[in-house]
Write an enzyme that holds these catalytic residues in place. Structure first.
Site, PDB file in Angstrom:
ATOM      1  N   HIS A   2      -4.194   1.875   3.812  1.00  0.00           N
ATOM      2  CA  HIS A   2      -4.645   0.477   3.839  1.00  0.00           C
ATOM      3  C   HIS A   2      -5.041   0.094   5.266  1.00  0.00           C
ATOM      4  O   HIS A   2      -6.051  -0.571   5.493  1.00  0.00           O
ATOM      5  CB  HIS A   2      -3.512  -0.459   3.383  1.00  0.00           C
ATOM      6  CG  HIS A   2      -3.243  -0.451   1.903  1.00  0.00           C
ATOM      7  ND1 HIS A   2      -4.216  -0.716   0.969  1.00  0.00           N
ATOM      8  CD2 HIS A   2      -2.099  -0.239   1.195  1.00  0.00           C
ATOM      9  CE1 HIS A   2      -3.681  -0.659  -0.255  1.00  0.00           C
ATOM     10  NE2 HIS A   2      -2.397  -0.367  -0.138  1.00  0.00           N
ATOM     11  N   HIS A  62       0.847   5.777   2.689  1.00  0.00           N
ATOM     12  CA  HIS A  62       0.176   4.810   1.818  1.00  0.00           C
ATOM     13  C   HIS A  62      -0.304   3.599   2.625  1.00  0.00           C
ATOM     14  O   HIS A  62      -1.480   3.243   2.597  1.00  0.00           O
ATOM     15  CB  HIS A  62       1.138   4.382   0.705  1.00  0.00           C
ATOM     16  CG  HIS A  62       0.555   3.398  -0.259  1.00  0.00           C
ATOM     17  ND1 HIS A  62      -0.009   3.776  -1.454  1.00  0.00           N
ATOM     18  CD2 HIS A  62       0.427   2.056  -0.200  1.00  0.00           C
ATOM     19  CE1 HIS A  62      -0.455   2.698  -2.083  1.00  0.00           C
ATOM     20  NE2 HIS A  62      -0.205   1.634  -1.344  1.00  0.00           N
ATOM     21  N   GLU A  63       0.626   2.995   3.364  1.00  0.00           N
ATOM     22  CA  GLU A  63       0.260   1.794   4.129  1.00  0.00           C
ATOM     23  C   GLU A  63      -0.764   2.140   5.211  1.00  0.00           C
ATOM     24  O   GLU A  63      -1.631   1.342   5.532  1.00  0.00           O
ATOM     25  CB  GLU A  63       1.501   1.136   4.734  1.00  0.00           C
ATOM     26  CG  GLU A  63       2.560   0.681   3.716  1.00  0.00           C
ATOM     27  CD  GLU A  63       2.024  -0.162   2.565  1.00  0.00           C
ATOM     28  OE1 GLU A  63       0.967  -0.815   2.723  1.00  0.00           O
ATOM     29  OE2 GLU A  63       2.641  -0.143   1.480  1.00  0.00           O
ATOM     30  N   GLU A 117      -6.737  -0.127  -2.602  1.00  0.00           N
ATOM     31  CA  GLU A 117      -5.740   0.833  -3.091  1.00  0.00           C
ATOM     32  C   GLU A 117      -6.312   2.253  -3.133  1.00  0.00           C
ATOM     33  O   GLU A 117      -5.574   3.230  -2.973  1.00  0.00           O
ATOM     34  CB  GLU A 117      -5.251   0.384  -4.477  1.00  0.00           C
ATOM     35  CG  GLU A 117      -3.981   1.046  -4.964  1.00  0.00           C
ATOM     36  CD  GLU A 117      -2.721   0.658  -4.187  1.00  0.00           C
ATOM     37  OE1 GLU A 117      -2.774  -0.216  -3.304  1.00  0.00           O
ATOM     38  OE2 GLU A 117      -1.674   1.274  -4.469  1.00  0.00           O
TER      39      GLU A 117
HETATM   40 ZN    ZN Z   1      -1.076  -0.235  -1.814  1.00  0.00          ZN
END
Ligand code: ZN
Length: 522
Positions: free
Chosen positions: A279, A275-276, A315
């Protein structure tokens, strides 16, 4: 078409860009302090760090509201060439004007009060959550809701809109509560039906393998291998450990990822890292370095053209790597043998298909950040409804736990056991972050819509993922999303890239298409 401007306004524009770069550098110093605070700073440094951060926040506010900045923006706006529709200079000026107008509408006293009240309220929330006692937090939250309303009143909103729009606009520029509602309402109905169908089938996957005990150092090596393979540049980034995982696009050439290892559940850190990293790939793809893209030769660090579009688009990138890549069958075809070799711990008894099914288990749970892909958005929509009612004044803070518990049971089908696992679980409201939650679900929606388009552009995407090849995926994201910075608004980017306005359909197609077969329903 070349963008030609008069010499005087070109000079003003250059001056403006230089000021923005300085402001960006100042902000990057503050981000570095924040990153350090969450990773390596000893507790003894807390008071000095608060003083450092408060000084920097004041300096940043002074710069953001400097009348000279306003004059330079106005000077450039008067030049038709700099403002020619569709040009990057026009987009840069549009966003600089927006930021400046917003900054000068907020009185310095209110900005300081929000910062101070936020940090005090966060301390109160921590204790209230640990003791699962909402009463302790009620006064602080009432104060934060009041301040958020004051802030929204200063910022203002468009005719026909509502106070909540002013808050949402900070995170998702140009979007209104009404527009969010229009996408969320049909999504909520269909998701509730899907979750019931899946869980009533009684044929869910076995997720025991996610609880295999894996030592943290093995998890770390595995995570590093995967993010490098996906294209995260470790010469221009790092992966460290923290208590609350985040990604910080710290400065040009320096993007920090953090994760948290739980030895009894290796999937937490793994999907957190994916997830990170999503980003982080976005941060690394923004044109902050000179020469990063052939057609964007300059560094736009500090300027809107070097910044992300919105939290929703940010996101969309993290969710894509976490869920659309990381929870796909093809991805695990490539990764399962590596997981066997690098993680061990009995995982070698499970093949790619078993691991993929286990990491896609759906369940009715209380905690948003631990929720699966199908129920996650229900958690978000609950928060959107509640915070909107708080800002409208339709719900009083005193009645929050009751309203939360009632709506939660209606949406998720299980009663909330206590406030710790109910309305006290998230940090956001304690800081006064209202209007933030919808961006999580907007991110999932943008993600699904972009993913469908990418699949058309890369027809053998599944084969590539099964071979552990992610270059084309990343190039597509760089070209269509990352390199434009804030040139387009989120809705505009979505229409430009996918040809359609934002819709709930692609996400529903993705969830139904993946989960129904796993639950024996298709
Ligand atoms: Zn996030």
């Amino acid at each position: 078409m070349p963008e030609i401007a008069t010499p005087a306004s070109t000079k003003a524009y250059d001056r403006l860009r230089a000021l923005q770069r300085e402001a960006g550098t100042l902000a990057s110093v503050s981000r570095l302090l924040g990153w350090d605070q969450e990773t390596y700073m000893p507790n003894g440094g807390a008071a000095a760090r608060a003083e450092q951060q408060s000084l920097l926040a004041g300096l940043s506010h002074d710069r953001a509201t400097d009348p000279r900045l306003g004059e330079l923006i106005a000077e450039c706006e008067a030049d038709a060439n700099l403002n020619a529709p569709g040009t990057s200079t026009a987009a840069n000026l549009r966003e600089m004007r927006r930021d400046y107008d917003k900054a000068i509408r907020l009185p310095r006293a209110l900005v300081q009060e929000l910062a101070r009240a936020g940090s005090e309220s966060q301390q109160v929330w921590k204790k209230a959550r640990a003791e699962s006692d909402f009463k302790q937090f009620e006064g602080s939250l009432t104060r934060m809701v009041g301040l958020a309303r004051q802030k929204a009143e200063c910022l203002g909103f468009s005719e026909g809109g509502e106070l909540y729009d002013a808050l949402l606009d900070k995170y998702e520029p140009g979007m209104t509560a009404h527009e969010v509602e229009a996408v969320f309402t049909p999504l909520e109905k269909r998701l509730s039906v899907l979750v019931s169908e899946l869980l009533d089938s009684g044929r869910g996957p076995d997720d025991a393998l996610t609880r295999a005990e894996v030592p943290a150092d093995r998890q770390h090596a595995f995570g590093l291998m995967v993010i490098e393979r996906c294209g995260f540049d470790l010469e221009r980034g790092r992966l460290d450990t923290t208590t609350h995982p985040f990604c910080e696009g710290l400065a040009p050439g320096d993007t920090r990822l953090t994760t948290r290892y739980r030895e009894e559940r290796w999937t937490d850190a793994f999907f957190g890292t994916m997830h990170e990293m999503g980003h982080g790939l976005y941060e690394q793809g923004l044109p902050k370095l000179a020469g990063q893209y052939e057609d964007v030769p300059a560094s736009h660090f500090g300027e809107p053209l070097g910044e992300s579009i919105s939290l929703g688009i940010h996101e969309s990138q993290s969710r894509m790597w976490e869920n659309f890549v990381g929870r796909s069958a093809s991805f695990w075809q490539w990764l399962a043998p590596h997981a066997h070799a690098m993680l061990g711990s009995g995982l070698e008894r499970h093949d790619a298909d078993a691991i993929c099914r286990a990491v896609n288990t759906v369940s009715r749970s209380y905690i948003r950040v631990e929720a699966d892909e199908a129920t996650y958005n229900l958690h978000v929509m609950l928060r959107f409804g509640i915070e909107r009612a708080l800002i409208r004044g339709d719900l009083s803070v005193r009645d929050l736990p009751g309203a939360w518990n009632e709506r939660f049971e209606k949406m998720l089908g299980v009663p909330v056991p206590d406030d710790r696992r109910g309305c006290l679980q998230d940090v956001h409201w304690s800081f006064g972050l209202m209007g933030y939650f919808p961006t999580y679900t907007l991110g999932n929606l943008y993600c699904a819509q972009l993913w469908e388009m990418m699949n058309k552009a890369i027809p053998d995407i599944e084969t590539q993922m099964a071979r552990g090849e992610f270059g084309e995926i990343l190039t597509w994201l760089r070209t269509n999303v990352h390199k434009h910075g804030k040139r387009y608004r989120a809705g505009e980017l979505c229409e430009r890239v996918t040809g359609e306005p934002l819709s709930a359909e692609p996400l529903l197609r993705h969830l139904e298409g993946k989960l129904k077969p796993m639950y024996g329903l298709a």
